[in-house]
Design a protein around this motif. Structure first.
Motif, short mmCIF file in Angstrom:
data_model
loop_
_atom_site.label_atom_id
_atom_site.label_comp_id
_atom_site.label_asym_id
_atom_site.label_seq_id
_atom_site.Cartn_x
_atom_site.Cartn_y
_atom_site.Cartn_z
N UNK A 16 -8.23 -3.51 -0.67
CA UNK A 16 -8.04 -2.14 -0.15
C UNK A 16 -6.61 -1.66 -0.38
N UNK A 17 -5.65 -2.50 -0.06
CA UNK A 17 -4.24 -2.10 -0.16
C UNK A 17 -3.84 -1.78 -1.59
N UNK B 227 -5.48 3.23 8.09
CA UNK B 227 -5.22 2.90 9.49
C UNK B 227 -6.43 2.25 10.16
N UNK B 228 -7.62 2.83 10.09
CA UNK B 228 -8.78 2.17 10.72
C UNK B 228 -9.12 0.83 10.07
N UNK B 229 -8.92 0.74 8.76
CA UNK B 229 -9.22 -0.52 8.08
C UNK B 229 -8.31 -1.64 8.58
N UNK B 230 -7.03 -1.36 8.71
CA UNK B 230 -6.09 -2.38 9.20
C UNK B 230 -6.36 -2.71 10.66
N UNK B 231 -6.70 -1.72 11.46
CA UNK B 231 -7.03 -1.99 12.87
C UNK B 231 -8.24 -2.90 12.98
N UNK B 232 -9.22 -2.68 12.10
CA UNK B 232 -10.43 -3.50 12.12
C UNK B 232 -10.10 -4.96 11.82
N UNK B 233 -9.30 -5.18 10.79
CA UNK B 233 -8.90 -6.55 10.45
C UNK B 233 -8.10 -7.17 11.59
N UNK B 234 -7.15 -6.42 12.10
CA UNK B 234 -6.27 -6.94 13.17
C UNK B 234 -7.07 -7.29 14.42
N UNK B 235 -7.96 -6.39 14.84
CA UNK B 235 -8.70 -6.63 16.09
C UNK B 235 -9.66 -7.80 15.95
N UNK C 49 0.83 -1.20 0.00
CA UNK C 49 0.00 0.00 0.00
C UNK C 49 0.86 1.26 0.00
N UNK C 50 1.88 1.28 0.85
CA UNK C 50 2.75 2.45 0.95
C UNK C 50 3.52 2.67 -0.35
N UNK C 51 4.04 1.60 -0.92
CA UNK C 51 4.76 1.73 -2.19
C UNK C 51 3.84 2.24 -3.29
N UNK D 7 -5.54 13.97 -1.45
CA UNK D 7 -5.65 12.53 -1.70
C UNK D 7 -4.66 11.77 -0.81
N UNK D 8 -3.46 12.29 -0.68
CA UNK D 8 -2.44 11.64 0.14
C UNK D 8 -2.88 11.57 1.60
N UNK D 9 -3.42 12.65 2.12
CA UNK D 9 -3.90 12.68 3.51
C UNK D 9 -5.05 11.69 3.71
N UNK D 10 -5.98 11.67 2.78
CA UNK D 10 -7.12 10.74 2.90
C UNK D 10 -6.64 9.30 2.81
N UNK D 11 -5.67 9.04 1.95
CA UNK D 11 -5.15 7.67 1.83
C UNK D 11 -4.52 7.20 3.15
N UNK D 12 -3.78 8.07 3.79
CA UNK D 12 -3.15 7.70 5.06
C UNK D 12 -4.22 7.49 6.14
N UNK D 13 -5.19 8.39 6.19
CA UNK D 13 -6.24 8.30 7.20
C UNK D 13 -7.12 7.08 6.97
#
Length: 123
Positions: free
Chosen positions: A102-103, A65-73, A32-34, A56-62
């Protein structure tokens, strides 16, 4: 052999869904970062001074993070027994697919959206 020791012996051979999902999240974040850097830098070069690529860059970063936290939790809440339960395989595949969609898709989709908005408002 007791039932508990039989479970632990079998569990050591079975997949640990928590660990597998955590690994996929780590790799997906790298991809995703690349992609984010590649797509956003391209948009910034062609942006002609517009602030939309930065937005767009700010929205992509924001967004990631919640999407990955959701999967992880979701997967970290599993007990040791559930973490090795083969019946969770379809749910794991579904979440893995969603994570990678998503990524890979989010950087292109949002950058494309903002490029389209820039063209629409530039006219």
């Amino acid at each position: 052999m007791t039932q508990a020791s039989a479970f632990h012996k079998q569990a050591s051979k079975a997949a640990d869904w928590r660990r597998k999902m955590s690994d996929h999240i780590a790799y997906a974040l790298l991809v995703y970062t690349a992609l984010q850097i590649f797509v956003t830098v391209g948009a910034l070069k062609a942006g002609g001074g517009s602030l939309l690529p930065y937005l767009a860059l700010v929205i992509l970063v924001i967004a990631i993070i919640p999407a990955c936290r959701r999967f992880e939790s979701r997967w970290n809440r599993l007990t040791d027994e559930q973490a090795h339960d083969p019946s969770l395989a379809p749910y794991y595949r579904r979440d893995r697919f969603m994570l990678w969609a998503l990524a890979i898709g989010l950087p292109f989709a949002l950058t494309g959206l903002f490029k389209g908005l820039a063209v629409a408002f530039a006219s």
